[in-house]
Design an enzyme around this catalytic site. Structure first.
Site, short mmCIF file in Angstrom:
data_model
loop_
_atom_site.label_atom_id
_atom_site.label_comp_id
_atom_site.label_asym_id
_atom_site.label_seq_id
_atom_site.Cartn_x
_atom_site.Cartn_y
_atom_site.Cartn_z
N LEU A 44 0.82 -1.21 0.00
CA LEU A 44 0.00 0.00 0.00
C LEU A 44 0.85 1.26 0.00
CD1 LEU A 44 -3.22 0.75 1.90
CD2 LEU A 44 -1.25 2.19 2.41
N ASN A 46 0.42 5.45 0.49
CA ASN A 46 -0.54 6.51 0.83
C ASN A 46 0.12 7.88 0.75
OD1 ASN A 46 0.46 5.30 3.38
ND2 ASN A 46 -0.86 6.73 4.42
N ASP A 47 0.19 8.66 1.80
CA ASP A 47 0.55 10.08 1.69
C ASP A 47 1.88 10.34 0.97
OD1 ASP A 47 -1.53 9.95 3.48
OD2 ASP A 47 -0.50 10.98 5.10
N GLN A 63 4.49 7.33 2.03
CA GLN A 63 4.28 6.29 3.03
C GLN A 63 4.01 4.97 2.32
OE1 GLN A 63 1.91 6.72 6.60
NE2 GLN A 63 1.84 8.93 6.26
N TYR A 106 5.61 8.07 9.86
CA TYR A 106 4.43 8.74 9.32
C TYR A 106 4.82 10.00 8.54
CZ TYR A 106 1.00 5.69 11.61
OH TYR A 106 0.21 4.62 11.99
N SER A 107 3.85 10.77 8.12
CA SER A 107 4.08 11.82 7.13
C SER A 107 4.95 12.96 7.64
CB SER A 107 2.74 12.38 6.64
OG SER A 107 2.14 11.47 5.76
N ARG A 167 0.54 15.15 14.25
CA ARG A 167 1.42 14.55 13.24
C ARG A 167 1.45 15.35 11.94
NH1 ARG A 167 -2.94 10.96 14.00
NH2 ARG A 167 -4.46 10.96 12.30
N ASP A 168 2.34 14.92 11.05
CA ASP A 168 2.45 15.39 9.66
C ASP A 168 3.01 16.80 9.54
OD1 ASP A 168 0.99 13.02 9.43
OD2 ASP A 168 -0.90 14.02 8.99
N GLU A 222 -5.46 16.50 9.10
CA GLU A 222 -4.25 15.80 8.71
C GLU A 222 -3.50 16.59 7.63
OE1 GLU A 222 -4.46 11.21 9.62
OE2 GLU A 222 -5.48 11.65 7.73
#
Length: 490
Positions: A44, A46-47, A63, A106-107, A167-168, A222
């Site tokens: 997978l 994602n971001d 990610q 994470y991002s 986050r991010d 987010e």
């Protein structure tokens, strides 16, 4: 060993090469693999993260959960390009193997400093009770593309008043100081954005919450992204928990922006206009921008959404990134245009022009699975006009303008395998000007449609049969003239 969802935190080095090879074989056998979009080799995506220009190349990270099409242990994967069109897979950039990112990298974002690229990202950890504890972390990439993480996180506690959903971070530099916006959730479960600052990228301070006029606007914001364009301030973010309002906020989660004055870093506030969705389609989330050496503000996004299953899941992979887009401000709103470098993909060209009345027509050369299509209409007295594409006996995806409603409508009711039908099979948006131009980028399992030169964009995954190739032009309730040009890409 079967890679089950309950093993979502298993690491890549804990799996045999044979299992990985078998997974990649299954992925490569999928008829919906994309041809000109960034996609994962397995598992997978994602971001998008860390989009930047460095040493003559565009670098883009995302990610990645390598072991299946679900949200498991996240790595950062690195890809790069000299032209924004042809991307080379570099490999894993950040492994979640330290105390501060043990349950996922994470991002985050990137900035050049002292000849290196600094990557600021959120490390996800969980304690013995499986409670989340986020850390903000730094990794540094040198000119040889070696990436080394700092030995400790640069911000290891969530500020008082906010939950573990913190986050991010998105970086920028103002004067001699570095700043970042970061997505947050207050303890009252309301989403917001906070400000961080640093003098050296190595030690970070919490400055406070960014004041906006968006109150009670979802439960989490987010992937925030702040930048300035044409002397104005823009805050992009992805709010979760908005209720649908008419044609707005129809996806499970949204992505959009507010445009206004430049951020006031002393007062920690942003004066701005209304929240506007960046994309009107079904599959667009976590947009991420950078400024390139030509001064262009470029955007990429995740062409997918959290908590939605996709037909490619059975083949061991999920999701891709959007094409890069250039952002501009026009008449008080952001418009998005596909970067001009994409024209290098154009191969065989066909053209047609016609006036159609109460009918649907096909034309020689207008069919295919992978192509770019520009169609310009003159409405006449037609009540509705548009295009059916990736069409077959029982399948079609439709983009049209409904003159009675004054709306552009994307309909994927019959687009093939069903995706997220709980949230409906049509997306609509009102448009004040006449709709005269549809610009489509059609890949094996997606479409990106730029309406009126980027005034609106509809981004969607579609999963039709490979035999569904027809392109049909139609007008109902009257007459419309059009001209169209199509380029095959392969």
């Amino acid at each position: 060993m079967e890679l089950q969802r309950e093993k979502k935190y298993i690491r890549l080095d804990q799996v045999s090469q044979q299992e990985i090879d078998m997974l990649i074989l299954r992925v490569n056998g999928c008829s919906w693999r994309q041809t000109f979009h960034i996609q994962p080799v397995s598992g997978l995506l994602n971001d998008p993260n860390g989009f930047c220009y460095y040493n003559g190349e565009y670098h883009l990270f995302y990610q990645w959960h390598p072991l299946g099409p679900f949200h498991g242990l996240k790595y950062w994967y690195h890809t790069k390009s000299t032209d924004l069109v042809n991307w080379k897979n570099v490999g894993i950039a950040i492994k979640p193997d330290d105390y501060f990112d043990s349950h996922g990298a994470y991002s985050g974002s990137a900035i050049e400093h002292n000849g290196n690229i600094y990557l600021l990202y959120t490390g996800n950890t969980r304690d013995e009770n499986f409670e989340r504890h986020p850390h903000q972390c730094i990794a540094i990439m040198d000119a040889q593309e070696n990436i080394i993480k700092l030995e400790k996180s640069v911000l290891d506690k969530v500020p008082v008043g906010y939950t573990e959903h913190f986050r991010d971070p998105k970086l920028w530099k103002e004067g001699e100081r570095f700043y970042a916006v970061i997505g947050a959730q207050r303890t009252d479960k309301i989403g917001c954005v906070c400000l961080l600052s640093s003098s050296d990228l190595l030690e970070w301070n919490f400055e406070g919450e960014l004041a906006t006029t968006l109150h009670l606007f979802g439960f989490m914001w987010e992937c925030p992204d702040y930048f300035e364009i044409e002397n104005q301030g823009v805050l992009i973010f992805s709010p979760q928990g908005l209720e649908p309002e008419g044609d707005l906020y129809q996806n499970i989660y949204q992505a959009g922006y507010v445009l206004g004055k430049k951020i006031d870093l002393q007062l920690q506030e942003l004066a701005h206009g209304n929240f506007v969705e960046l994309d009107r389609g079904f599959d667009f989330y976590a947009p991420h921008t950078m400024e390139d050496p030509n001064g262009r503000r470029l955007l990429v996004a995740w062409m997918g959404l959290p908590e939605i299953e996709y037909p490619s899941d059975i083949n061991g992979w999920a999701h891709c990134l959007t094409l890069p887009r250039e952002l501009m401000v026009q008449d008080g709103k952001i418009i998005q245009k596909p970067v001009q470098e994409l024209q290098s993909l154009r191969k065989t060209k066909v053209e047609t022009a016609d006036r159609i009345s109460h009918e649907k027509k096909v034309y020689d050369g207008f069919s295919g699975v992978i192509y770019e299509l520009i169609c310009e209409f003159e409405q006449g007295d037609a009540l509705e006009y548009g295009i059916e594409f990736r069409a077959g006996e029982d399948e079609k995806t439709v983009i049209k303008y409904d003159a009675e409603q004054g709306k552009v409508i994307l309909d994927r009711t019959l687009s093939g395998k069903v995706i997220g039908s709980t949230f409906g099979t049509e997306r609509k948006c009102g448009i004040t000007e006449k709709v005269y131009k549809f610009h489509l980028f059609v890949d094996a399992s997606s479409v990106e449609i730029f309406v009126n030169d980027g005034a609106e964009v509809f981004t969607s995954r579609i999963f039709p049969d490979r035999k569904s190739k027809e392109i049909r032009f139609f007008a109902t309730g009257g007459t419309a003239a059009f001209k169209a040009v199509k380029w095959d890409y392969k």
